[in-house]
Motif scaffolding. Structure first.
Motif, PDB file in Angstrom:
ATOM      1  N   CYS A 239       0.852  -1.196   0.000  1.00  0.00           N
ATOM      2  CA  CYS A 239       0.000   0.000   0.000  1.00  0.00           C
ATOM      3  C   CYS A 239       0.882   1.238   0.000  1.00  0.00           C
ATOM      4  O   CYS A 239       1.944   1.264   0.626  1.00  0.00           O
ATOM      5  CB  CYS A 239      -0.917   0.008   1.225  1.00  0.00           C
ATOM      6  SG  CYS A 239      -2.043   1.424   1.250  1.00  0.00           S
ATOM      7  N   CYS A 241       0.199   4.085   1.342  1.00  0.00           N
ATOM      8  CA  CYS A 241      -0.030   4.999   2.474  1.00  0.00           C
ATOM      9  C   CYS A 241       1.201   4.986   3.391  1.00  0.00           C
ATOM     10  O   CYS A 241       2.070   4.131   3.257  1.00  0.00           O
ATOM     11  CB  CYS A 241      -1.293   4.587   3.244  1.00  0.00           C
ATOM     12  SG  CYS A 241      -1.080   3.161   4.332  1.00  0.00           S
ATOM     13  N   CYS A 250      -1.896  -1.964   7.072  1.00  0.00           N
ATOM     14  CA  CYS A 250      -2.716  -0.750   7.166  1.00  0.00           C
ATOM     15  C   CYS A 250      -4.191  -1.096   6.966  1.00  0.00           C
ATOM     16  O   CYS A 250      -4.541  -2.185   6.528  1.00  0.00           O
ATOM     17  CB  CYS A 250      -2.267   0.278   6.134  1.00  0.00           C
ATOM     18  SG  CYS A 250      -2.485  -0.305   4.451  1.00  0.00           S
ATOM     19  N   HIS A 252      -6.145  -0.109   4.750  1.00  0.00           N
ATOM     20  CA  HIS A 252      -6.541  -0.272   3.338  1.00  0.00           C
ATOM     21  C   HIS A 252      -6.385  -1.726   2.915  1.00  0.00           C
ATOM     22  O   HIS A 252      -7.228  -2.274   2.212  1.00  0.00           O
ATOM     23  CB  HIS A 252      -5.697   0.664   2.464  1.00  0.00           C
ATOM     24  CG  HIS A 252      -5.589   2.046   3.044  1.00  0.00           C
ATOM     25  ND1 HIS A 252      -4.422   2.551   3.555  1.00  0.00           N
ATOM     26  CD2 HIS A 252      -6.558   2.968   3.256  1.00  0.00           C
ATOM     27  CE1 HIS A 252      -4.656   3.761   4.052  1.00  0.00           C
ATOM     28  NE2 HIS A 252      -5.932   4.036   3.880  1.00  0.00           N
TER      29      HIS A 252
HETATM   30 ZN   LIG Z   1      -2.586   1.678   3.368  1.00  0.00          ZN
END
Ligand SMILES: [Zn+2]
Length: 295
Positions: A239, A241, A250, A252
């Protein structure tokens, strides 16, 4: 007002390939009626990954009713009440795509997601997938049987109402600030878009190993990208982020693994199901996906 929990099983990665439906009606604080039906999908194409999950074979549904036939007795209850599903974006999408595949009108439904509800009322680091929440709440059921899954979904909603003291489902979701999930033809447009994207891949426009790539809206409105990578140690979800770039798990990645498409902005909800099939029931580490099922 009727409250009906619903669950679909699909024959393959397409949203219009429903091969079973389960329903559970809630009334007076308990489940009062349960139904399940096999459905003959428009194309008799069953993916091994889907069969592994639900165990339904083409021979089981050869003489089953079509989607509109199977759903006809239940649609009035769904249309006039509240529909619950665990990961409602998926089930509402199946409903819309499957009716759409037969040119049947899609009723305006008010759907709510017990995955979103469970995340708020019964959060747990292990995640809020149907079987995990059910086992934490002591709900006994046979996972991936549509009728049983719908029953577990209904019991999760009932447990959340008891926990919060909510009078009914509308009261519960209002208290949580959840907005309804609609079954609309938008789901059908998504399906077509993602199907044409896959056709391009099949035609050799991109490498044969399916590239699974998702854009998600972060809590502050930023857009993050999650990509499934095939590393030597196994598949890996990366990811973009801040947590993900530090190789930490995370929310997500959590959302995609749970099949939660609430914050998905890349219009490839079907790929989320493909990702879930790829991962199977494997235990998922911080980032790396261990022991994943063969694609
Ligand atoms: Zn993420």
């Amino acid at each position: 007002m009727s409250v009906v929990a619903i669950d679909f099983e699909t024959a393959n990665e397409r949203r219009d390939s429903a091969c079973a439906v389960g329903l559970a009606w809630i009334e007076g604080g308990r489940v009062v009626r349960r139904e399940s039906r096999l459905i003959r999908p428009p194309q008799m194409r069953f993916s091994p990954g889907n069969i592994r999950i639900h165990g339904i074979l083409p021979a089981d549904v050869r003489d089953a009713p079509t989607f509109p036939e199977a759903m006809a007795p239940f649609l009035p209850d769904l249309a006039k009440g509240v529909v619950l599903a665990h990961n409602a974006g998926f089930d509402m999408g199946v409903l819309a795509a499957s009716l759409g595949a037969y040119g049947a009108p899609v009723p305006t439904l008010t759907g709510h997601c017990t995955l979103q509800i469970a995340r708020r009322i019964f959060p747990d680091p292990a995640g809020c997938g149907l079987s995990k929440v059910a086992s934490r709440l002591g709900i006994r059921f046979e996972h991936h049987d549509a009728g049983e899954d719908a029953y577990a979904c209904a019991e999760i909603a009932l447990a959340a109402m008891r926990e919060t003291g909510a009078r009914d489902v509308p009261d519960l979701v209002r208290g949580l600030g959840l907005t309804p999930i609609r079954a609309t033809n938008a789901a059908r447009r998504d399906l077509e878009r993602s199907t044409s994207a896959r056709a391009l891949r099949v035609a050799g426009a991109t490498p044969a190993v399916a590239e699974l790539r998702f854009s998600l809206r972060g809590s502050t409105g930023n857009r993050y990208v999650v990509v499934l990578e095939e590393n030597t140690g196994g598949p890996y979800l990366r990811c973009s982020c801040p947590a993900g770039t530090h190789r930490r798990r995370c929310r997500h990645v959590d959302a995609l693994i749970d099949g939660d498409i609430t914050d998905l902005i890349s219009n490839n909800a079907e790929d989320v199901e493909r990702l879930r099939l790829r991962i199977g029931d494997a235990v998922v580490g911080p980032v790396r996906v261990k022991g994943a099922a063969a694609a």
